[in-house]
Write a protein that holds these residues in place. Structure first.
Motif, PDB file in Angstrom:
ATOM      1  N   LEU A 202     -13.532  20.661  -2.024  1.00 25.27           N
ATOM      2  CA  LEU A 202     -14.031  20.510  -2.837  1.00 25.27           C
ATOM      3  C   LEU A 202     -13.042  18.988  -3.541  1.00 25.27           C
ATOM      4  CD1 LEU A 202     -16.142  19.999  -5.215  1.00 25.27           C
ATOM      5  CD2 LEU A 202     -15.405  22.054  -6.345  1.00 25.27           C
ATOM      6  N   GLU A 203     -13.327  18.065  -3.428  1.00 23.35           N
ATOM      7  CA  GLU A 203     -12.351  17.217  -4.239  1.00 23.35           C
ATOM      8  C   GLU A 203     -12.443  16.130  -4.977  1.00 23.35           C
ATOM      9  OE1 GLU A 203      -8.644  14.077  -2.401  1.00 23.35           O
ATOM     10  OE2 GLU A 203     -10.211  14.120  -1.293  1.00 23.35           O
ATOM     11  N   TYR A 204     -12.167  15.587  -6.120  1.00 19.68           N
ATOM     12  CA  TYR A 204     -12.334  15.072  -7.486  1.00 19.68           C
ATOM     13  C   TYR A 204     -11.242  13.613  -7.172  1.00 19.68           C
ATOM     14  CZ  TYR A 204     -12.060  12.476 -11.668  1.00 19.68           C
ATOM     15  OH  TYR A 204     -12.649  10.868 -12.873  1.00 19.68           O
ATOM     16  N   LYS A 205     -11.938  12.304  -7.218  1.00 18.89           N
ATOM     17  CA  LYS A 205     -11.186  11.161  -6.941  1.00 18.89           C
ATOM     18  C   LYS A 205     -11.217  10.246  -8.626  1.00 18.89           C
ATOM     19  CE  LYS A 205      -9.932   7.524  -3.775  1.00 18.89           C
ATOM     20  NZ  LYS A 205      -9.984   7.237  -2.220  1.00 18.89           N
TER      21      LYS A 205
ATOM     22  N   SER B 156     -16.915  15.069  -3.840  1.00 24.04           N
ATOM     23  CA  SER B 156     -16.830  15.283  -2.789  1.00 24.04           C
ATOM     24  C   SER B 156     -16.471  16.707  -2.540  1.00 24.04           C
ATOM     25  CB  SER B 156     -17.176  14.202  -2.112  1.00 24.04           C
ATOM     26  OG  SER B 156     -14.937  14.227  -1.067  1.00 24.04           O
ATOM     27  N   PHE B 157     -17.446  16.465  -1.644  1.00 27.37           N
ATOM     28  CA  PHE B 157     -17.661  18.238  -0.459  1.00 27.37           C
ATOM     29  C   PHE B 157     -17.382  18.209   0.534  1.00 27.37           C
ATOM     30  CE2 PHE B 157     -19.834  22.222   0.547  1.00 27.37           C
ATOM     31  CZ  PHE B 157     -18.522  23.418   0.154  1.00 27.37           C
ATOM     32  N   ASN B 158     -16.909  18.436   1.646  1.00 24.95           N
ATOM     33  CA  ASN B 158     -16.857  17.813   2.898  1.00 24.95           C
ATOM     34  C   ASN B 158     -16.361  19.624   3.169  1.00 24.95           C
ATOM     35  OD1 ASN B 158     -16.627  16.879   5.939  1.00 24.95           O
ATOM     36  ND2 ASN B 158     -15.227  15.240   5.863  1.00 24.95           N
ATOM     37  N   ARG B 159     -17.205  20.419   4.154  1.00 27.20           N
ATOM     38  CA  ARG B 159     -16.694  21.350   5.114  1.00 27.20           C
ATOM     39  C   ARG B 159     -17.849  22.026   5.998  1.00 27.20           C
ATOM     40  NH1 ARG B 159     -14.494  25.523   1.634  1.00 27.20           N
ATOM     41  NH2 ARG B 159     -15.137  27.224   3.710  1.00 27.20           N
TER      42      ARG B 159
ATOM     43  N   ASN C  81       1.290  -1.576   0.333  1.00 25.49           N
ATOM     44  CA  ASN C  81       0.209   0.046  -0.084  1.00 25.49           C
ATOM     45  C   ASN C  81       1.122   1.056  -0.105  1.00 25.49           C
ATOM     46  OD1 ASN C  81      -2.728  -1.524   0.142  1.00 25.49           O
ATOM     47  ND2 ASN C  81      -1.724  -1.137   2.457  1.00 25.49           N
ATOM     48  N   LEU C  82       0.763   1.931  -0.723  1.00 25.05           N
ATOM     49  CA  LEU C  82       1.687   3.501  -1.165  1.00 25.05           C
ATOM     50  C   LEU C  82       0.911   4.483  -1.725  1.00 25.05           C
ATOM     51  CD1 LEU C  82       4.535   1.900  -3.793  1.00 25.05           C
ATOM     52  CD2 LEU C  82       4.379   2.087  -1.243  1.00 25.05           C
ATOM     53  N   ASP C  83       0.585   5.749  -0.306  1.00 21.66           N
ATOM     54  CA  ASP C  83      -0.407   6.644  -1.073  1.00 21.66           C
ATOM     55  C   ASP C  83       1.185   8.027  -0.555  1.00 21.66           C
ATOM     56  OD1 ASP C  83      -2.262   5.576   0.133  1.00 21.66           O
ATOM     57  OD2 ASP C  83      -1.555   5.116   1.767  1.00 21.66           O
ATOM     58  N   GLY C  84       0.636   8.846  -1.681  1.00 15.54           N
ATOM     59  CA  GLY C  84       1.212  10.021  -1.291  1.00 15.54           C
ATOM     60  C   GLY C  84       1.092  11.253  -1.867  1.00 15.54           C
ATOM     61  N   LYS C  85       1.486  12.460  -1.434  1.00 13.67           N
ATOM     62  CA  LYS C  85       0.949  13.815  -1.132  1.00 13.67           C
ATOM     63  C   LYS C  85       1.966  14.545  -1.949  1.00 13.67           C
ATOM     64  CE  LYS C  85      -2.109  16.895   1.346  1.00 13.67           C
ATOM     65  NZ  LYS C  85      -2.583  16.971   2.662  1.00 13.67           N
ATOM     66  N   ARG C  86       0.876  15.288  -3.055  1.00  9.55           N
ATOM     67  CA  ARG C  86       1.789  16.970  -3.675  1.00  9.55           C
ATOM     68  C   ARG C  86       1.194  18.012  -3.172  1.00  9.55           C
ATOM     69  NH1 ARG C  86       7.153  17.197  -5.603  1.00  9.55           N
ATOM     70  NH2 ARG C  86       7.179  18.609  -6.797  1.00  9.55           N
ATOM     71  N   ASN C  87       1.189  18.457  -2.646  1.00  8.40           N
ATOM     72  CA  ASN C  87       0.381  19.814  -3.173  1.00  8.40           C
ATOM     73  C   ASN C  87      -1.316  19.945  -2.439  1.00  8.40           C
ATOM     74  OD1 ASN C  87       2.081  22.081  -2.651  1.00  8.40           O
ATOM     75  ND2 ASN C  87       2.594  21.710  -4.940  1.00  8.40           N
ATOM     76  N   ARG C  88      -2.035  19.558  -3.929  1.00  4.79           N
ATOM     77  CA  ARG C  88      -3.706  19.614  -4.166  1.00  4.79           C
ATOM     78  C   ARG C  88      -3.829  18.171  -4.451  1.00  4.79           C
ATOM     79  NH1 ARG C  88      -6.870  24.840  -5.061  1.00  4.79           N
ATOM     80  NH2 ARG C  88      -5.837  26.005  -3.072  1.00  4.79           N
TER      81      ARG C  88
ATOM     82  N   VAL D 228      -5.289   2.200  -8.556  1.00  4.68           N
ATOM     83  CA  VAL D 228      -4.528   3.140  -8.125  1.00  4.68           C
ATOM     84  C   VAL D 228      -6.102   3.831  -8.580  1.00  4.68           C
ATOM     85  CG1 VAL D 228      -2.539   2.235  -9.527  1.00  4.68           C
ATOM     86  CG2 VAL D 228      -5.168   2.770 -10.794  1.00  4.68           C
ATOM     87  N   PHE D 229      -4.935   5.483  -7.130  1.00  5.54           N
ATOM     88  CA  PHE D 229      -5.888   6.082  -7.090  1.00  5.54           C
ATOM     89  C   PHE D 229      -5.270   7.494  -7.043  1.00  5.54           C
ATOM     90  CE2 PHE D 229      -4.668   5.761  -2.921  1.00  5.54           C
ATOM     91  CZ  PHE D 229      -4.737   7.788  -2.434  1.00  5.54           C
ATOM     92  N   ALA D 230      -5.886   8.608  -8.151  1.00  2.45           N
ATOM     93  CA  ALA D 230      -5.978   9.714  -7.753  1.00  2.45           C
ATOM     94  C   ALA D 230      -6.757  11.233  -8.119  1.00  2.45           C
ATOM     95  CB  ALA D 230      -5.102   9.971  -8.810  1.00  2.45           C
ATOM     96  N   SER D 231      -6.763  12.304  -6.898  1.00  2.00           N
ATOM     97  CA  SER D 231      -7.359  13.026  -6.060  1.00  2.00           C
ATOM     98  C   SER D 231      -6.731  14.453  -5.973  1.00  2.00           C
ATOM     99  CB  SER D 231      -8.312  12.684  -4.859  1.00  2.00           C
ATOM    100  OG  SER D 231      -7.526  12.588  -3.847  1.00  2.00           O
ATOM    101  N   TYR D 232      -7.462  15.173  -6.464  1.00  2.00           N
ATOM    102  CA  TYR D 232      -7.222  16.445  -6.004  1.00  2.00           C
ATOM    103  C   TYR D 232      -8.353  17.595  -5.879  1.00  2.00           C
ATOM    104  CZ  TYR D 232      -5.295  20.625  -8.332  1.00  2.00           C
ATOM    105  OH  TYR D 232      -4.708  22.053  -8.216  1.00  2.00           O
ATOM    106  N   GLU D 233      -7.314  18.425  -4.640  1.00  4.49           N
ATOM    107  CA  GLU D 233      -8.549  19.369  -3.790  1.00  4.49           C
ATOM    108  C   GLU D 233      -8.677  20.269  -5.012  1.00  4.49           C
ATOM    109  OE1 GLU D 233      -9.331  20.477   0.949  1.00  4.49           O
ATOM    110  OE2 GLU D 233      -7.292  20.458  -0.079  1.00  4.49           O
ATOM    111  N   PHE D 234      -9.620  20.893  -5.259  1.00  6.38           N
ATOM    112  CA  PHE D 234      -9.867  22.240  -6.156  1.00  6.38           C
ATOM    113  C   PHE D 234      -9.771  23.308  -5.063  1.00  6.38           C
ATOM    114  CE2 PHE D 234     -11.944  19.119  -8.805  1.00  6.38           C
ATOM    115  CZ  PHE D 234     -11.191  19.291  -9.969  1.00  6.38           C
TER     116      PHE D 234
END
Length: 1013
Positions: A448-451, A504-507, A340-347, A438-444
């Motif tokens: 608010l995030e698309y995955k 998804s939207f979570n606020r 299991n590998l998870d990464g993050k780069r900025n958003r 495999v997945f990728a997500s981006y927080e606009f």
């Protein structure tokens, strides 16, 4: 940083209050943080522990902190499908367990460890095979014909029980069960039987953590059947032949010479006579169960490394399991890997999960009957007067008909040597399973995030079967003669891919929290099966495969089929101050398994929650920590049917019209363009309460569900050339109650945690089409029946009622009986009261396999480094159809029998001994074969010791625990068979609860060690 036991706390957050400056503890519980201000306050937190704030003195350079467990434990995060949710805000019926609940269980299928831990979730060990044999039911039976297995989802990828069963418990972080329809409706057409969500472990610590779990186990069967020994068998053998003789020749005497008796089954073989005359007790007296059962050894290992860097979180684990079966010749071996590998780069977030596993089992058929080379049935039925081996070391085959050809045909059942069946038949089963995504997500913007997720599940099953010519065929005509060898090959390849798009939207806006998600996904399932059946040359066993054999064309095939899903989902969750909560969702599913006009199903759900303990009028009640009411309603579907069942299908055959064979086309299946979804609508209300700072926790759920448009095979006009067609005609309901209690407390170095759960479910058929006609199914033996009837549960036993025996002629003359019934035979109830006893007309509903209730409770104690845990599970009020009693208590002595047969008439309340059963005695399926399946089992007992950190740190070990434990230690039950959880056809809701031989469960003792570096 340490916990209450002094062990280091790994991955805890340390924040400088009022700033964003922070860090996390490493594998040793250590942390470092740069502070350049006066009056600094550090805040320490970790899920499951109470938050600690510590004010630092000027120039202070070290601050050691001990975290205490959060007694209320209401703020844990739970997986709810397509996201997570604070447990405080959950408004649906969800149960969860964590990694420590099943990490050390000595099983191949970790679902065994789920047993009795969650209300509404019934986990049954159907048999003791080394590879596991587990059935899971959530809130009872939701469908009569379309399957009742829950949906399994591993790290967001839907899969079936095959992938789930190969998962190693050491890889699992948490498990959640979505029980009510509102929770499961987000999985739409596959959620009607509940959903089990698995989250595997990810990297957390800033420094690499190496973990090892090792275990060694010893197992024996939990129970053996109490069978007759050779001398007891000889006595009843003689009585049975005498009884048959006197029935046919009433003027005869048991002292009449055997040679003068008219039928050979009236006679007693000289071998049996020798036992009756022997006074030394030294003749052959084989315990066939002892011959096939053994002490089995197992070993289990898992090794992992996990951690995180600035950009990557990683978890890499490998595991190995080897289990011998308690039946000779059987074993199971599995290798597994997880990355299991998870990464993050900025958003941007991204990750990959990859988990292959390979297993191989040497399978011994313990579930088949003696006519099908079943090892258990053959061992129970084999007469104890024959040895396992001859004097030259070869297998003895006299149980295969010696008593039919030695002097007279005394009419015994021929049985093959069970030791030879277990050791000489090759049945090698290999499984390869690969699960990954495999997945990728981006927080606009914030919240608010698309995955996008792409995943797949590949499964390959290969079976190579070989029955050598050294094994004779069953029957006195063959006795010990060599047979034609048989070689079979079977292959099943399965591939499932899924592509999911999620927005998804979570606020949170002040006191308001909104969580919304929209999903669109597509899936495809492809299966290919192939089989080769072949025979070889007598005496030639050099190549134990299909190579060089004669192929059986009629039973050799290669099939391929596929089906697809397209789905969309909308869900919104709202919370105001954590006091008022609501959730609404709708999912649409399209399946290629249904006709175009019924292909799409729509599944809505709504739930609400009210935390009454946060209301002003409750603030003064200090002994209530938390109180939340929940209510939900939702709809799910069931797509567990075959492919192309709505289509008209045709087959070909050759017939002779007088001019030779002519190929003809004939209908195999009637088209039904209206064939559609089974739908399940469920209502649920619940309450979650915590009192006195966690001293007592209570969860209660009450539910009602109704399944409509159930699929059944309905009789059709014979003009069509068919007898039945699959249609949506039926409905049924389930209603039930689930309760769980918990208590946990710490007193200095001592702490305890106690939990209990209790579940009740009532099933009832509401309709079965226009005429509500009964559905009657036959058991594995003619004469045993099941009935599904409106107003009753699905799959009830439908049998004659046995009511004791006739003790004298006066009783016999005064009560309805069969024409051949004699004094000492069974008495059956004339159910319809017409004065005539009829096997068909006098059957009645006499119970079912569904329990009145099931329950579990556990106790966990710890003192300093010691921990003691015990877990119990129980079932009350179900019945089991024990068809083995047909042979083992039929009083014919055509094979060996249970020692209970010594209570035959006139010595007890069982029927008299007679070789040719008269009066429809033990061989006629009735309530005589129906037994109470209630039980209470000590499922697990463990004692462990965790060494103090100050002892292990010098060796670079951050945690070291050793333990001993026992599994399936004791079962308290009146059931006479091996296992009160048995269910021969677990997938068939119309014919459940049958025991016709099964692999006994194992009692296992283990020693193990866990440590982290």
């Amino acid at each position: 940083m340490t916990d209450e036991s002094g062990a280091p706390v790994i991955g805890a957050t340390v924040i400088l209050k009022g700033t964003t400056i922070g860090t996390a503890t490493n594998a040793m519980g250590e942390y470092a943080i740069d502070i350049r201000q006066a009056d600094a306050v550090l805040v320490y937190s970790l899920i499951g522990y109470n938050k600690v704030e510590l004010a630092l003195a000027d120039n202070q350079t070290q601050a050691d902190v001990r975290l205490t467990a959060d007694a209320i434990a209401m703020d844990n995060v739970v997986v709810v499908g397509y996201g997570v949710q604070n447990k405080r805000d959950v408004t649906t019926a969800i149960s969860s367990i964590k990694a420590e609940d099943f990490a050390d269980m000595p099983t191949a299928d970790f679902r065994d460890a789920m047993a009795a831990k969650m209300p509404g979730v019934q986990v049954l060990q159907l048999g003791g095979q080394p590879e596991g044999n587990v059935s899971v039911r959530i809130r009872g039976i939701q469908s009569a014909t379309s399957g009742n297995d829950p949906l399994y989802v591993i790290d967001g990828i839907p899969c079936d029980a095959r992938a789930f069963a190969n998962l190693d418990g050491s890889d699992i972080e948490s498990l959640e069960v979505l029980k009510d329809a509102s929770a499961a409706a987000i999985y739409g057409s596959r959620g009607s039987c509940g959903v089990i969500l698995i989250t595997t472990k990810r990297g957390q610590s800033e420094h690499p953590v190496v973990s090892y779990d090792g275990q060694f186990s010893v197992s024996n069967v939990t129970k053996t059947m109490d069978m007759l020994d050779a001398y007891e068998f000889a006595q009843i053998f003689k009585e049975a032949r005498d009884g048959a003789y006197l029935f046919n020749v009433p003027t005869g005497s048991i002292d009449d010479p055997y040679e003068s008796r008219p039928q050979t089954y009236h006679r007693v073989d000289p071998l049996i006579t020798a036992y009756l005359q022997d006074k030394t007790g030294t003749m052959v007296n084989t315990d066939w169960q002892d011959a096939i059962f053994r002490t089995a050894y197992s070993t289990k290992h898992s090794l992992s490394i996990s951690g995180r860097t600035k950009s990557i979180n990683y978890f890499v684990g490998a595991n190995y399991l080897y289990r011998e079966g308690t039946i000779i010749g059987s074993d199971f071996e599995r290798y597994g890997l997880r990355v299991n590998l998870d990464g993050k780069r900025n958003r941007l977030k991204y990750g990959v999960s990859f988990s292959p596993s390979y297993s191989k089992s040497n399978y011994v058929d313990a579930d088949a009957q003696y006519g099908g080379d079943g090892v258990i049935a053959s061992a129970l039925m084999a007469p104890p007067v024959f040895p396992v081996y001859n004097s030259d070391g070869s297998y003895n085959w006299d149980m295969n008909g010696f008593l039919r050809i030695n002097t007279w045909d005394t009419q015994t059942n021929e049985v093959l040597n069970p030791v030879a069946l277990a050791l000489e038949i090759d049945d090698i089963r290999e499984k390869l399973n690969i699960l990954g995504n495999v997945f990728a997500s981006y927080e606009f913007i914030k919240g608010l995030e698309y995955k996008i997720t792409a995943g797949g599940d590949y499964y390959s099953y290969i079976r190579n079967y070989y029955r050598p010519s050294s094994l004779p065929l069953r029957g006195y005509k063959y006795l010990d003669a060599q047979s034609t060898p048989q070689a079979n090959y079977y292959n099943n390849n399965y591939f499932h891919w899924t592509l999911s798009n999620q927005l998804s939207f979570n606020r949170s806006f002040g006191d308001h929290t909104i969580n919304a998600v929209a999903v669109y996904e597509a899936e495809k399932y492809t299966t290919q099966t192939a089989q080769i059946v072949s025979t070889g040359t007598i005496g030639d066993d050099k190549i134990r495969s299909t190579k060089g054999k004669t192929i059986d064309q009629d039973n050799t095939y290669n099939n391929k089929y596929a089906y697809t899903f397209a789905s969309w989902l909308l869900r919104a969750q709202y919370s105001y101050k954590g006091r008022y909560m609501a959730s609404v969702s709708i999912r649409g599913d399209g399946s290629s398994r249904f006709a175009p006009n019924t292909r799409w199903g729509y599944f809505p759900a709504v739930s609400i929650g009210w935390r009454i303990s946060d209301e002003n009028f409750m603030r003064g009640i200090k002994w209530i920590d938390d109180m939340k009411f929940r209510a939900s309603v939702g709809q799910t579907g069931n797509a567990q049917i075959g492919n192309s069942e709505y289509l008209a299908l045709y087959g070909t055959t050759n017939i002779d019209l007088g001019n030779g064979l002519t190929s003809q086309v004939y209908p195999k299946q009637i088209a039904n363009n209206d064939l559609g979804w089974e739908k399940n609508t469920q209502y649920n209300v619940g309450v979650d309460i915590s009192l006195w700072r966690g001293l007592l926790g209570l969860n209660a759920d009450f539910y009602y569900s109704k399944t409509t448009d159930m699929l059944f095979d309905v009789p059709v006009s014979s003009v069509s050339g068919l007898t039945t067609s699959n249609m949506n005609i039926g409905s049924m309901q389930n209603k039930g109650v689930e309760l769980s209690l918990s208590s946990r407390r710490s007193f200095g170095d001592f702490s305890y945690a106690v939990s209990a759960n209790w579940s009740l479910n009532r099933n009832k058929v509401l309709s079965l089409g226009d005429e509500n006609a009964d559905i009657i199914k036959e058991s594995s033996y003619a004469g045993g029946y099941y009935i599904t009837r409106v107003g009753q549960p699905v799959g009830c036993y439908y049998l004659m009622v046995q009511d004791g025996i006739f003790h004298n002629q006066e009783e016999l003359n005064s009560y309805p009986h069969f024409d051949t019934t004699q004094v000492g035979d069974f008495r059956f109830v004339d159910a319809n009261g017409n004065g005539i006893l009829e096997k068909d007309a006098d059957r009645v509903i006499v119970g079912n396999y569904m329990p009145d209730f099931y329950y579990g409770f556990s106790v966990n104690l710890s003192w300093k480094g010691f921990d003691l845990a015990a877990a119990f599970q129980g079932v009350y009020g179900n019945e089991i159809l024990n068809l083995e009693r047909r042979y083992l208590l039929n009083m014919e002595a055509s094979s060996n029998m249970m020692r209970e047969s010594l209570q035959r008439y006139p010595y007890g309340e069982l029927n008299r001994a007679t070789r040719k059963s008269s009066g429809n005695n033990g061989a006629c399926t009735s309530t005589f074969h129906l037994e109470d399946g209630s039980y209470l089992r000590l499922q697990n007992l463990s004692l462990g010791y965790t060494f103090p950190d100050k002892w292990t740190r010098r060796a670079g070990i951050s945690k070291l625990r050793i333990y001993v434990q026992g599994s399936n230690l004791f079962t308290w039950t009146d059931y006479s068979g091996y296992n009160p959880e048995v269910n021969k056809r677990a997938a068939d809701a119309l014919r459940p609860g049958e025991d016709y031989c099964s692999y006994p469960l194992s009692r296992t003792f283990s020693v193990g060690i866990n440590f982290n570096l």
